[in-house]
Enzyme design. Structure first.
Site, PDB file in Angstrom:
ATOM      1  CG  HIS A 173      64.178  99.120  36.729  1.00 22.61           C
ATOM      2  ND1 HIS A 173      64.850 100.010  37.537  1.00 22.61           N
ATOM      3  CD2 HIS A 173      64.562  99.409  35.455  1.00 22.61           C
ATOM      4  CE1 HIS A 173      65.597 100.810  36.788  1.00 22.61           C
ATOM      5  NE2 HIS A 173      65.456 100.459  35.523  1.00 22.61           N
ATOM      6  CB  SER A 204      55.205  72.742  54.003  1.00 21.67           C
ATOM      7  OG  SER A 204      54.566  73.047  55.222  1.00 21.67           O
ATOM      8  CE  LYS A 253      54.972  76.773  50.309  1.00 16.74           C
ATOM      9  NZ  LYS A 253      55.370  77.374  51.577  1.00 16.74           N
ATOM     10  CD  GLU A 287      63.605  78.686  49.700  1.00 15.43           C
ATOM     11  OE1 GLU A 287      63.111  79.528  50.462  1.00 15.43           O
ATOM     12  OE2 GLU A 287      63.210  77.502  49.646  1.00 15.43           O
TER      13      GLU A 287
END
Ligand code: ARG
Length: 465
Positions: A155, A276, A282, A289
């Protein structure tokens, strides 16, 4: 004039020509198409359907065209519709009217089936190679992290401490099953459809076995109608690929989570991340992804092909031309994902201290405290309740299970003794799962050994095909 122009009185409508043409994508099959034609013409010669001279001229012509294609000298034409007719036309230009004899005893329906079998057969082996590389990377990291403990999650809540090797080997198991699936479907890819003609076979005395042997196929299609309308092997390929992508996507998701500051379990190599344009701090995990993101389209190709086939009557229908782009895109997408996942895993920097800290600070040992009491004769249900109260106490007091004194433990149950602290040490918790498939050190080591043996077996299998 079209190669099939005889019964027509008008040229094809321009839009129809563009709409029905497949050359834009099936030119990817050029090597397979020529290889299949070379085997076909060799058989036509050997069977006496063509003279030795004709066979020789056509074979040489095909080889010349193949060289010119490889040298980038050939431009395909939309008005010739597909790769098969483009090659045939090039052949006729190359060797003259005798080139028109290549298509004797053959139809584009069995020809395209042959091309796709050749194509998917080779790609299946490449996917297996890619899956092996990913598993090798997992094994390499697993070997380095037998003694790295981290929380295992259910979970997405910390559940029980596990060895990182164990966690990574769970993925190796998935990819191992993926290899098995490709190996199994390989049997149905490795079948030779040529000789089916358009639908019913051919009156020429062809030798299908010879063509199959020449192209190293294990089996022939035994029914000509099935041979030209079977796309099951493509459905299987897409299903297998979809499941691999799902596995890669789950792994990617973990790497994305783990490389967040919140988890801080791994740092991906700079070479596998991007920045970024606005936020200078970043470092984004774009590769996992994108793998996660591209999974949907591969699954989509599988559903699309099933849908195309769903209500098709026998045998070849032009709908089947739709089988190709999804398969080609799947090959590109999956091989890209596999090729990046292996080095990304190898270059991943594991933050072992952070993992251990999380494994120790939570309540991952709670089950073991209950098991401890149960082993002393306390019914497990009662032990569960005792430990529940202990955990609540810790939460309220800002304590941890390993930080509590023996006296504190005894206030909750008199069966606690001095060995409780040792029993809930993360290593002890992991080692207590000394069952086949469990987290005990020796079990993880034998799982690693077994996995390496399995990889060797797959390599040996690849040598036999
Ligand atoms: N381009 C076609 C395909 O990919 C080849 C087979 C065409 N056969 C036919 N009878 N039109 O499916």
């Amino acid at each position: 004039m079209k190669l099939w122009g005889g019964r027509f009185t008008k040229p094809t409508n321009q839009l129809v020509e563009e709409y029905t043409a497949s050359i834009g994508f099936d030119q990817l099959l050029v090597e397979e198409d020529i290889r299949g034609s070379l085997a076909h013409v060799k058989m036509l010669g050997a069977s006496g359907i063509l003279s030795p001279d004709e066979m020789e001229i056509i074979s040489n012509g095909l080889t010349t065209i193949r060289d010119r294609v490889r040298a980038g000298e050939v431009e395909f034409s939309v008005s010739l519709e597909d790769i098969h007719m483009n090659i045939e036309q090039l052949l006729i230009e190359e060797v003259g009217p005798v080139g028109g004899k290549l298509h004797t005893g053959r139809s584009r329906n069995d020809q395209v089936a042959l091309d796709m079998h050749l194509y998917v057969r080779a790609r299946t082996l490449e996917m297996i190679q890619g899956l092996l590389a990913v598993q090798k990377a997992l094994v390499m990291q697993a070997e380095a992290h037998v003694d790295t403990l981290l929380p295992g999650y259910t979970h997405l809540q910390r559940a029980q401490p596990v060895r990182l090797a164990h966690h990574l080997l769970a993925y190796a198991e998935m990819f191992g099953r993926d290899v098995e699936r490709f190996m199994d479907s390989y049997k149905r890819v490795n079948m030779m459809p040529l000789g089916a003609g358009a639908i019913a076979g051919t009156p020429f005395p062809i030798d299908r076995e010879q063509v199959a042997a020449e192209l190293e196929f294990d089996r022939l299609y035994e029914n000509s109608m099935d041979a030209v309308s079977d796309r099951d092997y493509l459905v299987e390929f897409l299903a297998n690929a979809s499941l691999v992508m799902v596995h890669l996507s789950r792994l990617s998701e973990e790497l994305i989570l783990w490389s967040s500051e919140e988890f801080g379990y791994v740092e991906l190599d700079d070479a596998f991340c991007t920045g970024s344009s606005m936020m200078p701090q970043k470092k984004n995990p774009d590769v996992p992804e994108l793998i996660r993101g591209k999974t949907g389209r591969v699954m989509g190709h599988w559903v699309a092909l099933l849908t195309t086939l769903k209500a098709l009557p026998l045998t070849y229908n032009k709908d089947m031309q739709e089988d190709k782009e999804g398969v080609f895109d799947t090959v590109a997408t999956l091989s890209g994902a596999l090729a990046l996942t292996a080095p990304m895993l190898e270059g991943m920097n594991v933050k072992t201290d952070r993992m251990r800290q999380h494994a120790e600070e939570g309540f991952a040992a709670a089950t073991d405290v209950a098991d401890y009491l149960a082993a002393k004769g306390v019914p497990f249900r009662e032990a569960h309740a005792v430990v529940g109260r202990l955990v609540l106490h810790c939460i309220q007091e800002g304590e941890t299970l390993s930080g509590l004194s023996l006296d504190a433990y005894r206030k909750f149950h008199p069966a606690f003794e001095a060995d409780i602290h040792q029993r809930i040490h993360v290593e002890a918790v992991a080692d207590a799962r000394d069952v086949r498939g469990g987290t005990a050190r020796n079990r993880v080591l034998s799982a690693l050994k077994q996995k390496k043996e399995q990889l060797d077996e797959t390599l040996a299998w690849l040598d036999t095909v």
